[in-house]
Write an enzyme that holds these catalytic residues in place. Structure first.
Site, PDB file in Angstrom:
ATOM      1  N   SER A 146     -92.140 -63.664 -57.631  1.00  0.00           N
ATOM      2  CA  SER A 146     -91.428 -63.263 -56.123  1.00  0.00           C
ATOM      3  C   SER A 146     -91.789 -64.287 -55.249  1.00  0.00           C
ATOM      4  O   SER A 146     -92.904 -64.656 -55.089  1.00  0.00           O
ATOM      5  CB  SER A 146     -92.205 -61.896 -55.634  1.00  0.00           C
ATOM      6  OG  SER A 146     -91.892 -61.583 -54.738  1.00  0.00           O
ATOM      7  N   LYS A 172     -87.349 -63.350 -57.928  1.00  0.00           N
ATOM      8  CA  LYS A 172     -86.951 -62.326 -57.036  1.00  0.00           C
ATOM      9  C   LYS A 172     -87.427 -63.199 -55.614  1.00  0.00           C
ATOM     10  O   LYS A 172     -88.119 -63.793 -55.428  1.00  0.00           O
ATOM     11  CB  LYS A 172     -88.043 -61.045 -56.994  1.00  0.00           C
ATOM     12  CG  LYS A 172     -87.536 -60.286 -56.107  1.00  0.00           C
ATOM     13  CD  LYS A 172     -88.280 -58.832 -56.475  1.00  0.00           C
ATOM     14  CE  LYS A 172     -89.748 -58.894 -55.750  1.00  0.00           C
ATOM     15  NZ  LYS A 172     -90.469 -57.508 -55.599  1.00  0.00           N
ATOM     16  N   LYS A 174     -86.919 -62.829 -51.478  1.00  0.00           N
ATOM     17  CA  LYS A 174     -87.075 -61.855 -50.250  1.00  0.00           C
ATOM     18  C   LYS A 174     -85.985 -62.300 -49.496  1.00  0.00           C
ATOM     19  O   LYS A 174     -85.709 -63.623 -49.320  1.00  0.00           O
ATOM     20  CB  LYS A 174     -88.506 -62.113 -49.626  1.00  0.00           C
ATOM     21  CG  LYS A 174     -89.695 -61.408 -50.461  1.00  0.00           C
ATOM     22  CD  LYS A 174     -89.713 -60.258 -50.599  1.00  0.00           C
ATOM     23  CE  LYS A 174     -91.129 -59.882 -51.212  1.00  0.00           C
ATOM     24  NZ  LYS A 174     -91.152 -58.224 -51.488  1.00  0.00           N
ATOM     25  N   ASP A 199     -84.973 -58.869 -52.902  1.00  0.00           N
ATOM     26  CA  ASP A 199     -85.681 -57.579 -52.401  1.00  0.00           C
ATOM     27  C   ASP A 199     -85.839 -57.726 -50.628  1.00  0.00           C
ATOM     28  O   ASP A 199     -86.363 -58.642 -50.161  1.00  0.00           O
ATOM     29  CB  ASP A 199     -87.308 -57.733 -52.996  1.00  0.00           C
ATOM     30  CG  ASP A 199     -88.201 -56.534 -52.390  1.00  0.00           C
ATOM     31  OD1 ASP A 199     -87.661 -55.586 -51.799  1.00  0.00           O
ATOM     32  OD2 ASP A 199     -89.334 -56.748 -52.609  1.00  0.00           O
ATOM     33  N   GLU A 226     -83.109 -54.918 -54.192  1.00  0.00           N
ATOM     34  CA  GLU A 226     -84.141 -53.838 -54.103  1.00  0.00           C
ATOM     35  C   GLU A 226     -84.598 -53.352 -52.785  1.00  0.00           C
ATOM     36  O   GLU A 226     -84.562 -54.330 -51.719  1.00  0.00           O
ATOM     37  CB  GLU A 226     -85.723 -54.793 -54.807  1.00  0.00           C
ATOM     38  CG  GLU A 226     -86.771 -53.709 -54.665  1.00  0.00           C
ATOM     39  CD  GLU A 226     -87.830 -54.415 -55.218  1.00  0.00           C
ATOM     40  OE1 GLU A 226     -89.046 -53.722 -55.112  1.00  0.00           O
ATOM     41  OE2 GLU A 226     -87.857 -55.667 -55.692  1.00  0.00           O
ATOM     42  N   ASP A 251     -88.276 -49.045 -54.151  1.00  0.00           N
ATOM     43  CA  ASP A 251     -89.667 -49.429 -54.434  1.00  0.00           C
ATOM     44  C   ASP A 251     -90.319 -48.424 -53.343  1.00  0.00           C
ATOM     45  O   ASP A 251     -90.690 -47.385 -53.722  1.00  0.00           O
ATOM     46  CB  ASP A 251     -89.927 -50.797 -53.869  1.00  0.00           C
ATOM     47  CG  ASP A 251     -91.292 -51.236 -53.733  1.00  0.00           C
ATOM     48  OD1 ASP A 251     -92.157 -50.358 -53.798  1.00  0.00           O
ATOM     49  OD2 ASP A 251     -91.520 -52.548 -53.581  1.00  0.00           O
ATOM     50  N   LYS A 275     -95.000 -49.359 -58.924  1.00  0.00           N
ATOM     51  CA  LYS A 275     -96.418 -49.976 -58.559  1.00  0.00           C
ATOM     52  C   LYS A 275     -97.455 -49.268 -58.657  1.00  0.00           C
ATOM     53  O   LYS A 275     -97.338 -48.023 -58.102  1.00  0.00           O
ATOM     54  CB  LYS A 275     -95.968 -50.378 -57.153  1.00  0.00           C
ATOM     55  CG  LYS A 275     -95.007 -51.807 -57.016  1.00  0.00           C
ATOM     56  CD  LYS A 275     -95.099 -52.112 -55.439  1.00  0.00           C
ATOM     57  CE  LYS A 275     -94.223 -53.374 -55.441  1.00  0.00           C
ATOM     58  NZ  LYS A 275     -93.960 -53.931 -53.929  1.00  0.00           N
ATOM     59  N   GLY A 303     -95.605 -55.294 -58.029  1.00  0.00           N
ATOM     60  CA  GLY A 303     -97.109 -55.809 -57.847  1.00  0.00           C
ATOM     61  C   GLY A 303     -97.282 -56.073 -56.240  1.00  0.00           C
ATOM     62  O   GLY A 303     -96.211 -55.885 -55.630  1.00  0.00           O
TER      63      GLY A 303
END
Length: 381
Positions: A146, A172, A174, A199, A226, A251, A275, A303
């Site tokens: 991530s 991934k 952000k 995400d 996400e 999430d 998670k 995570g």
């Protein structure tokens, strides 16, 4: 249904300890809400009457941006409520440990850290790996990384190159309003075959400009988008999902099984990020895995930049056969110069080995190191 984990009798705890520990990050990490250079988590140590020990990790953020929980609220819940409750509770299987705090609403991060310690303790008493006790079958857990928001797109490309070169097969990114379609386009153009997902951490609304940006992401062959909207905005997620080919992934919207049922009924997404911390522990996380699969959703293990204790629990969970997408179980060296467990968790060509041959979480906590780092400690006997 309980996994095949047998214990001789009910666990009789003699001591609960907790340590507030801060570790610096090797690279600062920025999301849609804030930037961080270090992380502080709470490590939980349980000791039973026979001297067996189990460790857990409360991996809550320090600030209330991801959820309402913080390290401070978790410390309060642990010391005032959870530690006395679990010390007085009798359980023969860690699935039963949560009954100690069933009257306490919310506070899933705090509960998860204590419950992980119960699983570790029970598995060590039984001489069984945590992955085996959960029903895992994978020899390795496919790992993704991530990556946060960077000052420039060139800085982002440098980070992507570093981790792709290291063998990670999924990245991934952000995103946030104003940092979405352009960085995704450049990364996709540079790495046309890379498994790529994004995400938003709930940073978008149904503002027309936001919706145009989210719909534009459909063109880049992403694994998933996400959590574009706020946690409670399940109807908004359902409306967007109906317009996209790319699956949405939830999430923050799902931290219990009732919320998962609602999301499934509304068709608010097609993928669930599970998670352990957000779900309140391994037992509920495993149930969410089963329920999402039954509904035809894909699942993967997310995570919270855990230290080695929580990261090892994630690896064990990600060993379940249903985790079809790469999980956020990257090697701890991506985040920390020195971790709190030995051996450290490492990824090899994008895969993290599952330690079936070692009991509990499969890693030993460097207790002197933890005690030397602790800014605050708690003991209850």
């Amino acid at each position: 249904m309980n996994a095949p984990l047998a214990t001789a009798d009910a666990a009789r705890l003699a001591k609960v300890e907790a340590f507030r520990v801060r570790l610096p990050l090797v690279h600062e990490f920025e999301t849609s809400s804030h930037r961080k250079a270090w992380l502080e988590h709470i490590l939980v140590r349980l000791e039973d009457a026979d001297g067996a020990v189990g460790w857990g990790e409360i991996a809550s953020p320090s600030d209330p941006y991801y959820s309402s929980e913080t390290v401070d609220t978790c410390w309060l819940l642990l010391t005032r409520y959870l530690a006395p409750a679990i010390l007085a509770h009798r359980w023969t299987h860690p699935d039963e440990a949560g009954r100690a705090w069933e009257r306490i609403r919310g506070h899933h991060f705090a509960k998860a850290g204590v419950e992980i310690a119960c699983w570790d303790l029970a598995c060590r008493r039984a001489g069984m790996s945590l992955a085996r006790a959960l029903g895992g079958s994978r020899a390795t857990a496919p790992a993704g990384v991530s990556l946060g928001i960077e000052p420039t797109i060139d800085d982002l490309l440098a980070q992507v190159e570093r981790h792709v070169t290291s063998g990670y097969r999924r990245v991934k990114l952000k995103i946030a309003p104003g940092w979405d379609t352009e960085p995704v386009r450049v990364v996709r153009d540079t790495y046309p075959d890379l498994a790529l997902q994004v995400d938003a951490n709930g940073a978008y609304t149904e503002d027309p400009d936001h919706l145009r940006a989210l719909r534009a992401l459909d063109a880049y062959g992403l694994l998933l988008i996400e959590q574009p909207f706020a946690p409670g905005a399940l109807s908004a997620h359902a409306r967007l999902q109906a317009q996209l080919e790319t699956p949405l992934c939830l999430d923050e919207s799902v931290d219990d099984l009732d919320q998962l049922d609602t999301a499934i009924t509304l068709r608010a997404a097609r993928i669930l990020n599970i998670k352990v911390s957000r779900m309140g522990g391994l037992s509920t996380a495993r149930q969410a895995h089963d329920r999402a699969l039954e509904a035809g959703w894909q699942v993967w293990c997310g995570g919270m930049h855990e230290f080695g204790v929580g990261r090892a629990a994630n690896v064990a969970l990600a060993s379940l056969a249903g985790f079809s997408l790469p999980s956020d179980v990257s090697g701890s060296d991506k985040y920390y110069e020195r971790d709190v467990v030995d051996p450290p968790i490492r990824a090899y060509d994008g895969e993290v080995p599952v330690p079936y041959d070692r009991p509990g979480i499969g890693h030993e906590v460097d207790e002197p190191f933890v005690r030397s780092l602790a800014s605050d400690t708690f003991v209850l006997t």
